[in-house]
Scaffold this motif. Structure first.
Motif, PDB file in Angstrom:
ATOM      1  N   ALA A  75      63.162  83.794 -45.330  1.00 31.77           N
ATOM      2  CA  ALA A  75      62.689  85.093 -46.396  1.00 31.77           C
ATOM      3  C   ALA A  75      61.840  84.523 -47.584  1.00 31.77           C
ATOM      4  O   ALA A  75      61.432  85.472 -47.797  1.00 31.77           O
ATOM      5  CB  ALA A  75      63.968  86.000 -46.714  1.00 31.77           C
ATOM      6  N   GLY A  76      62.432  84.373 -48.156  1.00 28.02           N
ATOM      7  CA  GLY A  76      61.769  84.352 -49.566  1.00 28.02           C
ATOM      8  C   GLY A  76      60.790  83.573 -49.773  1.00 28.02           C
ATOM      9  O   GLY A  76      59.830  83.774 -49.970  1.00 28.02           O
ATOM     10  N   LEU A  77      60.653  82.137 -48.612  1.00 32.10           N
ATOM     11  CA  LEU A  77      59.403  81.356 -48.498  1.00 32.10           C
ATOM     12  C   LEU A  77      58.486  82.383 -48.119  1.00 32.10           C
ATOM     13  O   LEU A  77      56.935  82.495 -47.928  1.00 32.10           O
ATOM     14  CB  LEU A  77      59.645  80.449 -47.839  1.00 32.10           C
ATOM     15  CG  LEU A  77      58.447  79.165 -47.454  1.00 32.10           C
ATOM     16  CD1 LEU A  77      58.053  79.182 -49.383  1.00 32.10           C
ATOM     17  CD2 LEU A  77      59.574  78.054 -47.469  1.00 32.10           C
ATOM     18  N   GLU A  78      58.935  83.151 -47.169  1.00 32.68           N
ATOM     19  CA  GLU A  78      57.522  84.138 -45.928  1.00 32.68           C
ATOM     20  C   GLU A  78      57.206  85.223 -47.403  1.00 32.68           C
ATOM     21  O   GLU A  78      55.731  84.976 -47.591  1.00 32.68           O
ATOM     22  CB  GLU A  78      58.998  85.478 -45.377  1.00 32.68           C
ATOM     23  CG  GLU A  78      58.784  83.983 -43.676  1.00 32.68           C
ATOM     24  CD  GLU A  78      58.001  83.930 -42.904  1.00 32.68           C
ATOM     25  OE1 GLU A  78      56.988  83.967 -43.170  1.00 32.68           O
ATOM     26  OE2 GLU A  78      58.662  83.259 -41.606  1.00 32.68           O
ATOM     27  N   ARG A  79      58.435  85.393 -48.110  1.00 36.31           N
ATOM     28  CA  ARG A  79      57.598  86.413 -48.844  1.00 36.31           C
ATOM     29  C   ARG A  79      56.831  86.048 -50.415  1.00 36.31           C
ATOM     30  O   ARG A  79      55.961  86.669 -50.222  1.00 36.31           O
ATOM     31  CB  ARG A  79      58.896  87.337 -50.283  1.00 36.31           C
ATOM     32  CG  ARG A  79      59.285  88.014 -49.368  1.00 36.31           C
ATOM     33  CD  ARG A  79      60.592  88.516 -50.456  1.00 36.31           C
ATOM     34  NE  ARG A  79      61.899  88.153 -50.967  1.00 36.31           N
ATOM     35  CZ  ARG A  79      62.698  88.201 -50.117  1.00 36.31           C
ATOM     36  NH1 ARG A  79      63.094  87.793 -49.271  1.00 36.31           N
ATOM     37  NH2 ARG A  79      63.685  87.367 -50.446  1.00 36.31           N
ATOM     38  N   CYS A  80      57.074  84.594 -50.240  1.00 37.79           N
ATOM     39  CA  CYS A  80      55.407  83.433 -51.295  1.00 37.79           C
ATOM     40  C   CYS A  80      54.656  83.625 -50.626  1.00 37.79           C
ATOM     41  O   CYS A  80      53.531  83.683 -51.198  1.00 37.79           O
ATOM     42  CB  CYS A  80      56.533  82.170 -51.316  1.00 37.79           C
ATOM     43  SG  CYS A  80      58.198  82.671 -53.272  1.00 37.79           S
ATOM     44  N   LEU A  81      54.791  83.214 -49.158  1.00 36.50           N
ATOM     45  CA  LEU A  81      53.460  83.254 -48.719  1.00 36.50           C
ATOM     46  C   LEU A  81      52.608  84.886 -48.834  1.00 36.50           C
ATOM     47  O   LEU A  81      51.188  84.497 -48.732  1.00 36.50           O
ATOM     48  CB  LEU A  81      53.597  82.566 -47.106  1.00 36.50           C
ATOM     49  CG  LEU A  81      54.243  81.200 -46.492  1.00 36.50           C
ATOM     50  CD1 LEU A  81      55.075  80.826 -45.389  1.00 36.50           C
ATOM     51  CD2 LEU A  81      52.684  80.105 -47.080  1.00 36.50           C
ATOM     52  N   GLU A  82      52.876  85.197 -48.453  1.00 40.00           N
ATOM     53  CA  GLU A  82      52.630  86.700 -48.445  1.00 40.00           C
ATOM     54  C   GLU A  82      51.562  87.401 -49.785  1.00 40.00           C
ATOM     55  O   GLU A  82      50.966  87.726 -49.820  1.00 40.00           O
ATOM     56  CB  GLU A  82      53.302  87.944 -48.433  1.00 40.00           C
ATOM     57  CG  GLU A  82      52.766  89.201 -47.515  1.00 40.00           C
ATOM     58  CD  GLU A  82      51.623  89.392 -47.128  1.00 40.00           C
ATOM     59  OE1 GLU A  82      50.703  89.634 -46.872  1.00 40.00           O
ATOM     60  OE2 GLU A  82      52.097  88.311 -45.578  1.00 40.00           O
ATOM     61  N   ASP A  83      52.419  86.498 -50.645  1.00 39.12           N
ATOM     62  CA  ASP A  83      51.837  87.133 -51.716  1.00 39.12           C
ATOM     63  C   ASP A  83      50.815  86.101 -52.782  1.00 39.12           C
ATOM     64  O   ASP A  83      50.385  86.470 -53.227  1.00 39.12           O
ATOM     65  CB  ASP A  83      53.553  86.706 -53.029  1.00 39.12           C
ATOM     66  CG  ASP A  83      52.526  86.802 -54.947  1.00 39.12           C
ATOM     67  OD1 ASP A  83      52.643  88.222 -54.614  1.00 39.12           O
ATOM     68  OD2 ASP A  83      52.837  85.910 -55.371  1.00 39.12           O
ATOM     69  N   ALA A  84      50.385  84.814 -52.044  1.00 37.56           N
ATOM     70  CA  ALA A  84      50.179  83.530 -51.764  1.00 37.56           C
ATOM     71  C   ALA A  84      48.887  84.430 -50.760  1.00 37.56           C
ATOM     72  O   ALA A  84      47.536  84.240 -51.171  1.00 37.56           O
ATOM     73  CB  ALA A  84      50.088  82.585 -51.670  1.00 37.56           C
ATOM     74  N   ARG A  85      48.610  85.382 -50.423  1.00 41.31           N
ATOM     75  CA  ARG A  85      47.492  85.508 -49.154  1.00 41.31           C
ATOM     76  C   ARG A  85      46.398  86.637 -50.602  1.00 41.31           C
ATOM     77  O   ARG A  85      46.707  87.414 -51.003  1.00 41.31           O
ATOM     78  CB  ARG A  85      48.019  86.443 -48.574  1.00 41.31           C
ATOM     79  CG  ARG A  85      46.820  87.155 -47.603  1.00 41.31           C
ATOM     80  CD  ARG A  85      47.044  88.053 -46.009  1.00 41.31           C
ATOM     81  NE  ARG A  85      48.386  87.484 -45.764  1.00 41.31           N
ATOM     82  CZ  ARG A  85      48.787  86.613 -44.711  1.00 41.31           C
ATOM     83  NH1 ARG A  85      47.585  86.360 -44.138  1.00 41.31           N
ATOM     84  NH2 ARG A  85      49.751  86.323 -44.252  1.00 41.31           N
ATOM     85  N   GLY A  86      45.451  85.694 -50.047  1.00 41.87           N
ATOM     86  CA  GLY A  86      44.469  86.278 -50.859  1.00 41.87           C
ATOM     87  C   GLY A  86      44.442  85.464 -52.195  1.00 41.87           C
ATOM     88  O   GLY A  86      43.324  85.847 -52.629  1.00 41.87           O
ATOM     89  N   ALA A  87      44.593  84.115 -52.290  1.00 36.43           N
ATOM     90  CA  ALA A  87      44.282  83.505 -53.339  1.00 36.43           C
ATOM     91  C   ALA A  87      43.225  82.926 -52.710  1.00 36.43           C
ATOM     92  O   ALA A  87      42.743  83.024 -51.812  1.00 36.43           O
ATOM     93  CB  ALA A  87      45.345  82.690 -53.538  1.00 36.43           C
TER      94      ALA A  87
END
Length: 372
Positions: A75-87
């Motif tokens: 779950a924590g890693l999924e949130r990081c991936l979503e945060d990275a989206r659009g970089a």
């Protein structure tokens, strides 16, 4: 795309802890230099308890935002991936230490017309030998999907091997030095010796350490040798080899300045491929150390043998170098090595190379290279 630099999302092992994390100084030097050029970096790392308990950067650096994710579940890693989206650029480094294969695939879902995804291989010879020996390796199918592959070293042998596996582009970005961090310091009596070796006890390094350091110590019982790094405590060694345990990164300069000479030995895979100097090779040179290195193809691209370093084929030649070094020779080799790396091998040099490889040019419309 902002004209104020790239937004870079970087998934790596750790920026704040160098414990069993040989890439820490590479990460820090490169990302600090990229930040200095106006890029905004978020570094995502797993909150591994052992590593966090041994942080050598108690406060997060000012050149990157550090986001730690839980090691429990995804779950924590999924949130990081979503945060990275659009970089603008998403980087997945090798050897993160948690769910590497899963993350190798998932970061590719972030690719878009404006986001390029890069695989950064810090152990390219090992990765390539693994893929060559296992046609079922899941990473084989992923290689062609990355926009480009960066490696910490490798030269033409690694570039060609990655291209053979379908990489669109492979660019070696070698280790280097940060002149603010890697420099000569005052002599520290704790590290006084004729030859020092600093590295952690990796399986593919131990045999080579044995044939270079231990063999030289056996041949020179009257000389003083020093071994430093994680994991060597129970390793049998000659009586004239003193083990000082792990040495914090902030003390590496003092060790290299205090030792009469410093040995750098490549790991097995690196030595076979050549062109893969580790961060410690450059850091020792920047500290003005008299550097004795094992022989590997491509060394003259970084330091000139005989003038900026000494090259040994085996423990016998290490012993001969230790025996023959004069005070003037030690000083001249160290000064020449330091001049060379500061002129050609700083992380500022590497940051420019990364920008060019990414197709970045400062100013409006900064990312020129096509992605997708």
């Amino acid at each position: 795309m902002s004209s104020h630099g790239l937004r870079i999302a970087f998934f790596g092992a750790s920026l704040v802890s160098a414990w069993w994390n040989g890439a820490a100084m590479y990460y820090r030097g490169l990302l600090k230099a990229l930040h200095a050029r106006g890029h905004r970096i978020t570094f995502y790392e797993p909150a591994l308890p052992e590593r966090q308990a041994r942080r050598d950067l108690p406060v997060a650096p000012d050149f990157a935002t550090v986001v730690m994710y839980s090691t429990e579940g995804t779950a924590g890693l999924e949130r990081c991936l979503e945060d990275a989206r659009g970089a603008d650029v998403v980087v997945k480094a090798s050897n993160v230490g948690l769910r590497d294969a899963w993350l190798d695939a998932r970061v590719l879902e972030l690719k878009s017309a404006t986001t390029q995804v890069v695989y950064w291989d810090l152990d390219a010879p090992v990765s390539l030998e693994r893929m060559a020996g296992n046609p079922e390796d899941p990473f084989l199918a992923l290689v062609p999907r990355y926009d480009r592959v960066f490696t910490q070293g490798g030269g033409d042998p690694v570039v060609l091997a990655y291209r053979d596996f379908g990489a669109r582009e492979c660019i070696p970005v070698y280790s280097a030095v940060d002149p603010e961090v890697h420099r000569p310091e005052s002599v520290d009596a704790r590290f006084d010796c004729d030859l020092a070796f600093l590295d952690d006890r990796w399986p593919d390094l131990e045999r080579r350490m044995e044939s270079f350091l231990m063999r030289a110590a056996d041949l020179l019982p009257d000389k003083r040798f020093l071994l430093a790094g994680e994991g060597w405590g129970e390793r049998a060694r000659p009586a004239n080899v003193r083990y000082v345990g792990p040495v914090a990164p902030r003390e590496h300069n003092a060790l290299r300045t205090s030792a009469r000479s410093v040995l750098d030995v490549s790991r097995d895979g690196m030595a076979r491929f050549g062109f893969s100097p580790a961060p410690r090779f450059f850091e020792a040179a920047a500290a003005g150390a008299c550097l004795i290195t094992d022989a590997w193809e491509g060394i003259e691209l970084f330091l000139e043998p005989g003038r900026e370093c000494l090259v040994a084929q085996d423990g016998l030649e290490v012993a001969e170098a230790v025996l023959c070094l004069t005070d003037d020779g030690v000083r001249q080799l160290g000064e020449a090595a330091r001049r060379r790396v500061l002129a050609e091998h700083t992380y500022a040099h590497r940051a420019l190379q990364v920008e060019q490889a990414l197709g970045y040019e400062p100013g409006p419309g900064a990312l020129k290279a096509s992605v997708g």
